[in-house]
Scaffold this motif. Structure first.
Motif, PDB file in Angstrom:
ATOM      1  N   UNK A 174       8.588 -10.870   0.965  1.00 33.29           N
ATOM      2  CA  UNK A 174       7.081 -10.436   0.065  1.00 33.29           C
ATOM      3  C   UNK A 174       6.347 -11.000  -0.708  1.00 33.29           C
ATOM      4  N   UNK A 175       6.676 -11.451  -1.660  1.00 34.44           N
ATOM      5  CA  UNK A 175       5.854 -12.289  -2.508  1.00 34.44           C
ATOM      6  C   UNK A 175       5.577 -13.162  -1.895  1.00 34.44           C
ATOM      7  N   UNK A 176       6.462 -13.922  -1.042  1.00 38.00           N
ATOM      8  CA  UNK A 176       5.538 -15.415  -0.700  1.00 38.00           C
ATOM      9  C   UNK A 176       4.605 -15.383  -0.299  1.00 38.00           C
ATOM     10  N   UNK A 177       4.342 -14.405   0.789  1.00 31.83           N
ATOM     11  CA  UNK A 177       3.545 -14.013   1.786  1.00 31.83           C
ATOM     12  C   UNK A 177       1.820 -12.512   1.392  1.00 31.83           C
ATOM     13  N   UNK A 178       1.180 -13.272   1.414  1.00 29.95           N
ATOM     14  CA  UNK A 178      -0.575 -12.532   1.506  1.00 29.95           C
ATOM     15  C   UNK A 178      -0.054 -11.531   2.910  1.00 29.95           C
ATOM     16  N   UNK A 179      -0.470 -10.018   2.848  1.00 30.09           N
ATOM     17  CA  UNK A 179      -0.447  -9.097   3.176  1.00 30.09           C
ATOM     18  C   UNK A 179      -1.512  -9.773   4.185  1.00 30.09           C
ATOM     19  N   UNK A 180      -1.050  -9.184   5.369  1.00 28.76           N
ATOM     20  CA  UNK A 180      -1.836  -9.621   6.475  1.00 28.76           C
ATOM     21  C   UNK A 180      -3.863  -8.675   6.513  1.00 28.76           C
ATOM     22  N   UNK A 181      -4.796  -9.348   6.355  1.00 25.78           N
ATOM     23  CA  UNK A 181      -5.722  -9.326   6.137  1.00 25.78           C
ATOM     24  C   UNK A 181      -6.632  -8.049   7.261  1.00 25.78           C
ATOM     25  N   UNK A 182      -6.719  -7.200   6.463  1.00 25.99           N
ATOM     26  CA  UNK A 182      -7.508  -6.065   7.823  1.00 25.99           C
ATOM     27  C   UNK A 182      -8.867  -6.361   9.034  1.00 25.99           C
ATOM     28  N   UNK A 183      -9.038  -6.374   9.666  1.00 25.77           N
ATOM     29  CA  UNK A 183     -10.565  -6.525  10.180  1.00 25.77           C
ATOM     30  C   UNK A 183     -10.851  -6.163  11.574  1.00 25.77           C
ATOM     31  N   UNK A 184     -11.207  -5.722  12.118  1.00 24.17           N
ATOM     32  CA  UNK A 184     -12.280  -4.712  12.616  1.00 24.17           C
ATOM     33  C   UNK A 184     -11.306  -4.604  14.106  1.00 24.17           C
ATOM     34  N   UNK A 185     -11.245  -3.026  13.805  1.00 25.76           N
ATOM     35  CA  UNK A 185     -10.260  -1.975  14.815  1.00 25.76           C
ATOM     36  C   UNK A 185     -10.219  -2.546  16.130  1.00 25.76           C
ATOM     37  N   UNK A 186      -9.096  -2.703  16.564  1.00 25.73           N
ATOM     38  CA  UNK A 186      -9.167  -2.981  18.429  1.00 25.73           C
ATOM     39  C   UNK A 186      -8.354  -1.632  19.190  1.00 25.73           C
ATOM     40  N   UNK A 187      -8.264  -1.268  20.180  1.00 22.36           N
ATOM     41  CA  UNK A 187      -7.320  -0.372  20.432  1.00 22.36           C
ATOM     42  C   UNK A 187      -6.159  -1.270  21.146  1.00 22.36           C
TER      43      UNK A 187
END
Ligand code: FAD
Length: 343
Positions: A174-187
């Motif tokens: 985990x410490x080697x990758x940034x968390x996935x960024x949140x964006x506009x929700x999609x179904x």
């Protein structure tokens, strides 16, 4: 700062990305996707192929409804297995489910990605053994669909691993990758899966959990960490000096193994090769000598401050700033100065 040698272990071609797609295991805690799972999803994204997320247990439907849509820009499809037998991620229960999905050729999965959490570390080898695939643990970089980097020799060298398996199974540090960024929700398209009966009787049983209550941020994902070592001398001194400094910075508390073995703190706070591997923006090491096993857990921190009375302590080899002297004098003064600066 620390630099790692690069070693190329093997170079095998033959990976066929024709129907490439990734199955990513997403864990949750307290109805939230864990930060380690978001980092694993970010690693999966770097494979540049469709991602199917799989969530298990009774909270999976809620997370798919409330949380996952924020990350749906990068997720094609979702599988949920809501059976209550999956609630506590018992690997004996969950691995047969994963094995059945990955061995079903109609699914076309070429990659299976898990976070390097306790659950991920327990699931990956079980599934790999059943599928007769070589797992790649703790990847720190994705170089291509079958090529990954991981640390070896307690973080002293980086190995480049090229997989020749048609199904790649990898856990993500985990410490080697940034968390996935949140964006506009999609179904998202969601498919519900039934419980898969394990081949053998499951002897393991989930008994309970002791959740440590702390006002401090979680060590695994905190931006700032203050860690104490044997140099603190006692649990009383650890609590007296480390907690106020951590509080002044809103930092998580960590510890060396010697501090854990000395009973200063719970072992869930151990940083290092056999503890948590973290890379916060700021890591303050107090009374820690800098043994290689400790460095393996924190040397990727962006800024490292060491407080140690021995000016030749190994920790100074990786430190950006060093305060050489008695921690009993330096730590209260530093804490006071930080609190004064905050006003
Ligand atoms: P020490 O090495 O005893 O260092 C204490 C430091 O405090 C010294 O540098 C001293 O100068 C300083 N000090 C003392 N008094 C003062 C004072 N008054 N003011 C300022 N400085 C002071 N260790 C880990 O941390 N994490 C791991 O995950 C881990 N995994 C391991 C796995 C294996 C297989 C093995 C064999 C070991 C592992 N270890 C791990 C243990 C590791 O080798 C070290 O023993 C440990 O990190 C030492 O902890 P320390 O730095 O707190 O203690």
């Amino acid at each position: 700062m620390f630099s790692a040698r690069r070693i190329s272990l093997k170079s095998i071609s033959g990976f066929n990305p024709k129907f490439a797609s990734t199955l990513a295991f997403v864990e949750s805690s307290n109805n939230k996707i864990t930060p380690a799972s978001l980092s694993a999803l970010n690693a999966a994204k770097k494979l540049n192929q469709p991602i199917t997320a799989i969530l298990v247990g009774k909270t999976s439907a809620k997370i798919v409804k409330d949380e996952l849509p924020k990350y749906s820009a990068n997720i094609e499809k979702v599988l949920i297995a809501p059976d209550s037998k999956y609630n506590h991620y018992l690997p004996e229960e969950v691995s047969p489910l994963l094995q059945s999905i990955l061995s079903d050729s109609s699914n076309d999965f070429t990659h299976f990605i898990v976070p390097s959490s306790f659950t991920g570390k327990s699931l990956l080898p079980r599934v790999a053994a059943k599928l007769n695939v070589q797992p790649i643990s703790d990847i720190i970089a994705v170089e291509g669909p079958s090529t990954f980097q991981r640390f070896i020799y307690a973080g002293n060298a980086i190995a480049t691993i090229k997989s020749s398996d048609s199904l790649v199974l990898a856990s993500v540090r985990a410490s080697s990758f940034e968390p996935l960024e949140a964006g506009a929700p999609k179904e998202l398209a969601v498919q519900e899966l039934a419980y898969v009966e394990p081949e053998a009787k499951v002897e393991a049983e989930w008994v309970g959990e002791n959740i440590m209550k702390s006002e401090r941020p979680d060590l695994g994902s905190a931006k700032y960490v203050v860690s104490g070592g044997r140099g603190l001398g006692s649990k009383e001194n650890f609590d007296k000096l480390i907690d106020p400094l951590a509080k002044s910075l809103n930092a998580a508390v960590g510890a060396s193994r010697a501090a854990v073995d000395g009973g200063f703190v719970d072992n869930s706070l151990q940083v290092g090769q056999t503890g948590k591997i973290i890379a916060p923006d700021l890591y303050i090491a107090v009374g820690i000598s800098g043994a290689i096993q400790h460095l393996a857990g924190m040397k990727d921190s962006k800024t490292i401050v060491a407080i140690n009375k021995a000016d030749d302590a190994l920790i100074y080899n990786v430190a950006d700033y060093g305060l050489v002297g008695d921690l009993n004098e330096i730590v209260p003064e530093l804490t006071q100065k930080i609190n004064d600066a905050k006003g």
